[in-house]
Scaffold this motif. Structure first.
Motif, PDB file in Angstrom:
ATOM      1  N   ASN A 128      96.783  18.627  14.037  1.00  0.00           N
ATOM      2  CA  ASN A 128      96.562  19.129  12.689  1.00  0.00           C
ATOM      3  C   ASN A 128      95.347  20.048  12.605  1.00  0.00           C
ATOM      4  OD1 ASN A 128      98.742  17.655  11.590  1.00  0.00           O
ATOM      5  ND2 ASN A 128      97.478  15.807  11.467  1.00  0.00           N
ATOM      6  N   ILE A 129      94.746  20.321  13.726  1.00  0.00           N
ATOM      7  CA  ILE A 129      93.577  21.208  13.734  1.00  0.00           C
ATOM      8  C   ILE A 129      94.082  22.617  14.002  1.00  0.00           C
ATOM      9  CG2 ILE A 129      91.301  21.594  14.719  1.00  0.00           C
ATOM     10  CD1 ILE A 129      91.801  18.877  13.249  1.00  0.00           C
ATOM     11  N   VAL A 130      94.182  23.395  12.957  1.00  0.00           N
ATOM     12  CA  VAL A 130      94.830  24.705  13.012  1.00  0.00           C
ATOM     13  C   VAL A 130      94.016  25.707  12.194  1.00  0.00           C
ATOM     14  CG1 VAL A 130      97.133  23.693  13.298  1.00  0.00           C
ATOM     15  CG2 VAL A 130      96.228  24.114  10.979  1.00  0.00           C
ATOM     16  N   ILE A 131      94.542  26.916  12.155  1.00  0.00           N
ATOM     17  CA  ILE A 131      94.086  27.900  11.160  1.00  0.00           C
ATOM     18  C   ILE A 131      95.134  27.872  10.067  1.00  0.00           C
ATOM     19  CG2 ILE A 131      93.587  30.324  10.692  1.00  0.00           C
ATOM     20  CD1 ILE A 131      92.734  30.652  13.583  1.00  0.00           C
ATOM     21  N   ASP A 132      94.762  27.418   8.889  1.00  0.00           N
ATOM     22  CA  ASP A 132      95.768  27.184   7.851  1.00  0.00           C
ATOM     23  C   ASP A 132      96.197  28.479   7.176  1.00  0.00           C
ATOM     24  OD1 ASP A 132      93.752  27.832   6.062  1.00  0.00           O
ATOM     25  OD2 ASP A 132      93.321  25.752   5.497  1.00  0.00           O
ATOM     26  N   GLU A 133      97.100  28.324   6.199  1.00  0.00           N
ATOM     27  CA  GLU A 133      97.678  29.495   5.523  1.00  0.00           C
ATOM     28  C   GLU A 133      96.635  30.258   4.705  1.00  0.00           C
ATOM     29  OE1 GLU A 133      98.137  25.829   3.009  1.00  0.00           O
ATOM     30  OE2 GLU A 133      98.563  26.400   5.089  1.00  0.00           O
ATOM     31  N   GLU A 134      95.497  29.634   4.399  1.00  0.00           N
ATOM     32  CA  GLU A 134      94.430  30.330   3.674  1.00  0.00           C
ATOM     33  C   GLU A 134      93.510  31.090   4.614  1.00  0.00           C
ATOM     34  OE1 GLU A 134      93.123  27.979  -0.155  1.00  0.00           O
ATOM     35  OE2 GLU A 134      93.175  26.579   1.547  1.00  0.00           O
ATOM     36  N   GLY A 135      93.730  30.914   5.931  1.00  0.00           N
ATOM     37  CA  GLY A 135      92.896  31.602   6.903  1.00  0.00           C
ATOM     38  C   GLY A 135      91.665  30.822   7.310  1.00  0.00           C
ATOM     39  N   TYR A 136      91.590  29.547   6.921  1.00  0.00           N
ATOM     40  CA  TYR A 136      90.438  28.722   7.283  1.00  0.00           C
ATOM     41  C   TYR A 136      90.681  28.055   8.651  1.00  0.00           C
ATOM     42  CZ  TYR A 136      88.280  29.183   2.683  1.00  0.00           C
ATOM     43  OH  TYR A 136      87.667  29.677   1.540  1.00  0.00           O
ATOM     44  N   MET A 137      89.636  28.064   9.477  1.00  0.00           N
ATOM     45  CA  MET A 137      89.697  27.411  10.778  1.00  0.00           C
ATOM     46  C   MET A 137      89.157  25.992  10.628  1.00  0.00           C
ATOM     47  SD  MET A 137      87.877  28.594  14.354  1.00  0.00           S
ATOM     48  CE  MET A 137      88.633  30.214  14.288  1.00  0.00           C
ATOM     49  N   TRP A 138      90.012  25.012  11.047  1.00  0.00           N
ATOM     50  CA  TRP A 138      89.614  23.613  10.932  1.00  0.00           C
ATOM     51  C   TRP A 138      88.768  23.202  12.142  1.00  0.00           C
ATOM     52  CZ3 TRP A 138      90.706  19.611   7.341  1.00  0.00           C
ATOM     53  CH2 TRP A 138      91.460  20.014   6.236  1.00  0.00           C
ATOM     54  N   PHE A 139      87.709  22.411  11.854  1.00  0.00           N
ATOM     55  CA  PHE A 139      86.881  21.791  12.887  1.00  0.00           C
ATOM     56  C   PHE A 139      86.837  20.286  12.595  1.00  0.00           C
ATOM     57  CE2 PHE A 139      85.459  26.178  12.904  1.00  0.00           C
ATOM     58  CZ  PHE A 139      85.323  26.463  14.250  1.00  0.00           C
ATOM     59  N   ASP A 140      87.231  19.489  13.592  1.00  0.00           N
ATOM     60  CA  ASP A 140      87.322  18.035  13.429  1.00  0.00           C
ATOM     61  C   ASP A 140      86.198  17.387  14.232  1.00  0.00           C
ATOM     62  OD1 ASP A 140      88.612  15.865  12.293  1.00  0.00           O
ATOM     63  OD2 ASP A 140      90.028  15.605  13.942  1.00  0.00           O
ATOM     64  N   LEU A 141      85.212  16.863  13.533  1.00  0.00           N
ATOM     65  CA  LEU A 141      83.999  16.353  14.166  1.00  0.00           C
ATOM     66  C   LEU A 141      84.207  14.923  14.672  1.00  0.00           C
ATOM     67  CD1 LEU A 141      81.402  17.615  11.506  1.00  0.00           C
ATOM     68  CD2 LEU A 141      82.398  18.842  13.449  1.00  0.00           C
ATOM     69  N   LEU A 142      83.784  14.665  15.922  1.00  0.00           N
ATOM     70  CA  LEU A 142      83.904  13.334  16.518  1.00  0.00           C
ATOM     71  C   LEU A 142      82.755  12.456  16.014  1.00  0.00           C
ATOM     72  CD1 LEU A 142      85.170  11.337  18.493  1.00  0.00           C
ATOM     73  CD2 LEU A 142      83.929  12.457  20.352  1.00  0.00           C
ATOM     74  N   TYR A 143      83.093  11.656  14.997  1.00  0.00           N
ATOM     75  CA  TYR A 143      82.060  10.836  14.372  1.00  0.00           C
ATOM     76  C   TYR A 143      82.750   9.718  13.579  1.00  0.00           C
ATOM     77  CZ  TYR A 143      77.135  10.285  13.164  1.00  0.00           C
ATOM     78  OH  TYR A 143      75.831   9.820  13.074  1.00  0.00           O
ATOM     79  N   PRO A 144      82.047   8.559  13.353  1.00  0.00           N
ATOM     80  CA  PRO A 144      82.704   7.448  12.652  1.00  0.00           C
ATOM     81  C   PRO A 144      82.936   7.707  11.162  1.00  0.00           C
ATOM     82  CG  PRO A 144      80.816   6.669  13.935  1.00  0.00           C
ATOM     83  CD  PRO A 144      80.756   8.168  13.902  1.00  0.00           C
ATOM     84  N   TYR A 145      82.320   8.693  10.626  1.00  0.00           N
ATOM     85  CA  TYR A 145      82.480   9.028   9.208  1.00  0.00           C
ATOM     86  C   TYR A 145      82.134  10.495   9.028  1.00  0.00           C
ATOM     87  CZ  TYR A 145      77.462   8.065   9.428  1.00  0.00           C
ATOM     88  OH  TYR A 145      76.141   8.040   9.798  1.00  0.00           O
ATOM     89  N   MET A 146      82.321  11.004   7.806  1.00  0.00           N
ATOM     90  CA  MET A 146      82.050  12.414   7.548  1.00  0.00           C
ATOM     91  C   MET A 146      80.532  12.628   7.493  1.00  0.00           C
ATOM     92  SD  MET A 146      83.497  15.366   7.037  1.00  0.00           S
ATOM     93  CE  MET A 146      85.141  15.094   6.401  1.00  0.00           C
ATOM     94  N   PRO A 147      80.019  13.443   8.433  1.00  0.00           N
ATOM     95  CA  PRO A 147      78.549  13.630   8.458  1.00  0.00           C
ATOM     96  C   PRO A 147      78.073  14.616   7.388  1.00  0.00           C
ATOM     97  CG  PRO A 147      79.566  14.903  10.217  1.00  0.00           C
ATOM     98  CD  PRO A 147      80.691  14.156   9.542  1.00  0.00           C
ATOM     99  N   TYR A 148      76.768  14.630   7.212  1.00  0.00           N
ATOM    100  CA  TYR A 148      76.056  15.560   6.335  1.00  0.00           C
ATOM    101  C   TYR A 148      76.461  15.422   4.868  1.00  0.00           C
ATOM    102  CZ  TYR A 148      75.711  17.744  10.970  1.00  0.00           C
ATOM    103  OH  TYR A 148      75.546  17.979  12.316  1.00  0.00           O
ATOM    104  N   GLY A 149      77.190  14.370   4.562  1.00  0.00           N
ATOM    105  CA  GLY A 149      77.599  14.224   3.159  1.00  0.00           C
ATOM    106  C   GLY A 149      78.733  15.161   2.775  1.00  0.00           C
ATOM    107  N   PHE A 150      79.368  15.767   3.794  1.00  0.00           N
ATOM    108  CA  PHE A 150      80.495  16.650   3.488  1.00  0.00           C
ATOM    109  C   PHE A 150      81.683  15.825   2.961  1.00  0.00           C
ATOM    110  CE2 PHE A 150      79.161  19.936   6.925  1.00  0.00           C
ATOM    111  CZ  PHE A 150      78.318  20.556   6.017  1.00  0.00           C
TER     112      PHE A 150
END
Length: 257
Positions: free
Chosen positions: A217-239
């Motif tokens: 599921n890590i792709v460049i979507d139809e909006e042109g956004y590049m996905w980055f999937d971070l290896l971490y137990p939860y979403m970092p930086y409050g994102f």
């Protein structure tokens, strides 16, 4: 009697004979009608005598003595005795059953699984203290995270947080680059949309992350956004999940000590 008289008598007899032949069926009908029995005409047949069978016995010696021995051939037939053949019973060999050897099953050695090491969780991203940093142009990106230990739990029953091994089963110990993630990957590695990006580094929220994995599921979507999937137990930086940010590819940096 004159010849004329004889002629008339012959004619008269001929006529009587013809009349009798014609009237005979009439007499049969008349007798049948009156219920009278028709007179039977007894025909006499000469009884021929039945020849008697004469039993004649021939004396072979007298025939030979009274006959011309040059013109007679005597064939002596000796009767063949009927030989009764008594079938001889053939004794069948006794079959001794051969014992079938049952192979001893060799116990299958169950491979011992190497315990999964406990992951070492680093602070997300490499320290942003750089003396020099060469960055590329900003890239529109969406951020997510994944955590392999979620595989098989209520958070990830289909194990989408793990790669698929050669046997088709989830492989949660290694990332797409072939490296184990437990010691140095947490908080530093991420999944990118293509294997060609493995080894590249990106500046995300002031920290450097390195592409070491990929994901379906890590792709460049139809909006042109590049996905980055971070290896971490939860979403970092409050994102938030799929938050849109700007990221920069890092071409060169040197960390201050």
């Amino acid at each position: 009697m004159s010849i004329v008289s004889l002629s008339w008598v012959a004619v008269l007899l001929f006529l009587l004979g013809s009349w009798a032949k014609t009237a005979l069926p009439m007499f049969d009908t008349t007798f049948a009608f009156m219920g009278l029995k028709k007179p039977e005409v007894m025909a006499y047949e000469e009884q021929k005598p039945t020849p008697e069978r004469t039993s004649i016995s021939y004396d072979l010696e007298s025939i030979i003595s009274n006959s011309n021995q040059d013109n007679i051939v005597v064939v002596m037939v000796t009767p063949t005795e009927k030989v009764t053949t008594t079938p001889v019973a053939t004794e069948l060999p006794t079959m001794t059953p051969t014992a079938t050897m049952t192979p001893t099953a060799t116990p299958t050695q169950t491979p011992t699984r190497t315990p999964t090491p406990e992951p070492v969780i680093h602070s997300p991203g490499i320290d942003p203290l750089y003396s020099s940093l060469v960055l590329g142009d900003p890239v529109d990106a969406k951020i997510s995270y994944y955590w392999p230990p979620f595989c098989g739990t209520e958070y990830d029953p289909n194990c989408i947080n793990c790669n698929v091994g050669a046997d088709g089963e989830p492989d949660c110990d290694y990332v797409a680059s072939g490296r184990q993630w437990h010691y140095e990957g947490v908080g530093r590695w991420m999944a990118c949309y293509d294997k060609s990006m493995i080894g590249t580094q990106w500046l995300i929220n002031g920290y450097v992350w390195e592409c070491q994995d990929t994901g379906g599921n890590i792709v460049i979507d139809e909006e042109g956004y590049m996905w980055f999937d971070l290896l971490y137990p939860y979403m970092p930086y409050g994102f938030n999940w799929s938050e849109k940010i700007k990221v920069y590819q890092v071409f060169e940096y040197e960390k201050d000590r």
